[in-house]
Design a protein around this motif. Sequence first.
Motif, PDB file in Angstrom:
ATOM      1  N   GLY A   1       0.840  -1.192   0.000  1.00  0.00           N
ATOM      2  CA  GLY A   1       0.000   0.000   0.000  1.00  0.00           C
ATOM      3  C   GLY A   1       0.872   1.237   0.000  1.00  0.00           C
ATOM      4  O   GLY A   1       1.967   1.255   0.570  1.00  0.00           O
TER       5      GLY A   1
ATOM      6  N   GLY B   1      -7.486  -0.198  -6.597  1.00  0.00           N
ATOM      7  CA  GLY B   1      -8.395   0.443  -5.662  1.00  0.00           C
ATOM      8  C   GLY B   1      -7.706   0.865  -4.386  1.00  0.00           C
ATOM      9  O   GLY B   1      -6.479   1.019  -4.333  1.00  0.00           O
ATOM     10  N   HIS B   2      -8.507   0.995  -3.364  1.00  0.00           N
ATOM     11  CA  HIS B   2      -8.000   1.382  -2.055  1.00  0.00           C
ATOM     12  C   HIS B   2      -7.252   0.208  -1.425  1.00  0.00           C
ATOM     13  O   HIS B   2      -7.466  -0.950  -1.781  1.00  0.00           O
ATOM     14  CB  HIS B   2      -9.157   1.817  -1.148  1.00  0.00           C
ATOM     15  N   TYR B   3      -6.418   0.525  -0.477  1.00  0.00           N
ATOM     16  CA  TYR B   3      -5.609  -0.472   0.214  1.00  0.00           C
ATOM     17  C   TYR B   3      -6.252  -0.830   1.542  1.00  0.00           C
ATOM     18  O   TYR B   3      -6.700   0.047   2.281  1.00  0.00           O
ATOM     19  CB  TYR B   3      -4.208   0.104   0.440  1.00  0.00           C
ATOM     20  N   TYR B   4      -6.275  -2.120   1.831  1.00  0.00           N
ATOM     21  CA  TYR B   4      -6.817  -2.627   3.090  1.00  0.00           C
ATOM     22  C   TYR B   4      -5.723  -3.372   3.832  1.00  0.00           C
ATOM     23  O   TYR B   4      -4.943  -4.103   3.232  1.00  0.00           O
ATOM     24  CB  TYR B   4      -7.984  -3.580   2.831  1.00  0.00           C
ATOM     25  N   SER B   5      -5.668  -3.173   5.118  1.00  0.00           N
ATOM     26  CA  SER B   5      -4.731  -3.906   5.958  1.00  0.00           C
ATOM     27  C   SER B   5      -5.485  -4.405   7.177  1.00  0.00           C
ATOM     28  O   SER B   5      -6.165  -3.624   7.852  1.00  0.00           O
ATOM     29  CB  SER B   5      -3.566  -3.000   6.373  1.00  0.00           C
TER      30      SER B   5
ATOM     31  N   ALA C   1      -9.133  -3.422   7.381  1.00  0.00           N
ATOM     32  CA  ALA C   1      -9.511  -2.004   7.487  1.00  0.00           C
ATOM     33  C   ALA C   1      -9.029  -1.235   6.261  1.00  0.00           C
ATOM     34  O   ALA C   1      -7.892  -1.397   5.817  1.00  0.00           O
ATOM     35  CB  ALA C   1      -8.914  -1.391   8.741  1.00  0.00           C
ATOM     36  N   LYS C   2      -9.908  -0.374   5.744  1.00  0.00           N
ATOM     37  CA  LYS C   2      -9.526   0.495   4.628  1.00  0.00           C
ATOM     38  C   LYS C   2      -8.594   1.571   5.162  1.00  0.00           C
ATOM     39  O   LYS C   2      -8.924   2.276   6.107  1.00  0.00           O
ATOM     40  CB  LYS C   2     -10.771   1.137   4.024  1.00  0.00           C
TER      41      LYS C   2
ATOM     42  N   LYS D   1      -6.937   5.006   5.017  1.00  0.00           N
ATOM     43  CA  LYS D   1      -7.230   6.314   4.445  1.00  0.00           C
ATOM     44  C   LYS D   1      -6.030   6.830   3.632  1.00  0.00           C
ATOM     45  O   LYS D   1      -4.897   6.785   4.097  1.00  0.00           O
ATOM     46  CB  LYS D   1      -7.560   7.307   5.563  1.00  0.00           C
TER      47      LYS D   1
ATOM     48  N   TYR E   1      -4.579   5.582   1.117  1.00  0.00           N
ATOM     49  CA  TYR E   1      -3.677   4.555   0.575  1.00  0.00           C
ATOM     50  C   TYR E   1      -4.282   3.905  -0.654  1.00  0.00           C
ATOM     51  O   TYR E   1      -5.494   3.693  -0.726  1.00  0.00           O
ATOM     52  CB  TYR E   1      -3.408   3.452   1.611  1.00  0.00           C
TER      53      TYR E   1
ATOM     54  N   LEU F   1      -3.777   0.489  -3.363  1.00  0.00           N
ATOM     55  CA  LEU F   1      -3.205  -0.837  -3.521  1.00  0.00           C
ATOM     56  C   LEU F   1      -2.302  -0.817  -4.751  1.00  0.00           C
ATOM     57  O   LEU F   1      -2.752  -0.452  -5.845  1.00  0.00           O
ATOM     58  CB  LEU F   1      -4.311  -1.878  -3.692  1.00  0.00           C
TER      59      LEU F   1
END
Length: 108
Positions: free
Chosen positions: A47, A65-69, A72-73, A75, A77, A79
């Motif tokens: 990310g 898209g957005h990054y999840y770790s 949790a999405k 903010k 970040y 992918l």
Amino acid sequence: MTWDDALKIYDDITEACNGFERKGKTMIYTSSNGYMFTLLNKDAEIGLRLPKDEATKFMEQYSTGHYYSYGAKMKDYVLVPESLWENKALMVNYFEQSFAYVNTLRPK
């Protein structure tokens, strides 16, 4: 890709960057000014933190898209697609852009 392979690539990218180094043993990240700006999660995904307009451009340009770790999405970040990881010059450029971005934020 295995997590160990992703870690090797992540480390190779961060070692080529100027001004920061990789941190963490189990949660792998870079940080500056009190902010994390790149992450390698347990799912072997990278990310990258970017300003909102740059994040939008990145997601559109690379069809990501957005990054999840840890579910949790994260903010601000994005992918980073695996297809970009081998382009070391491009990745170093994005890592250094992310580093520069967090250094414009008010210190934590």
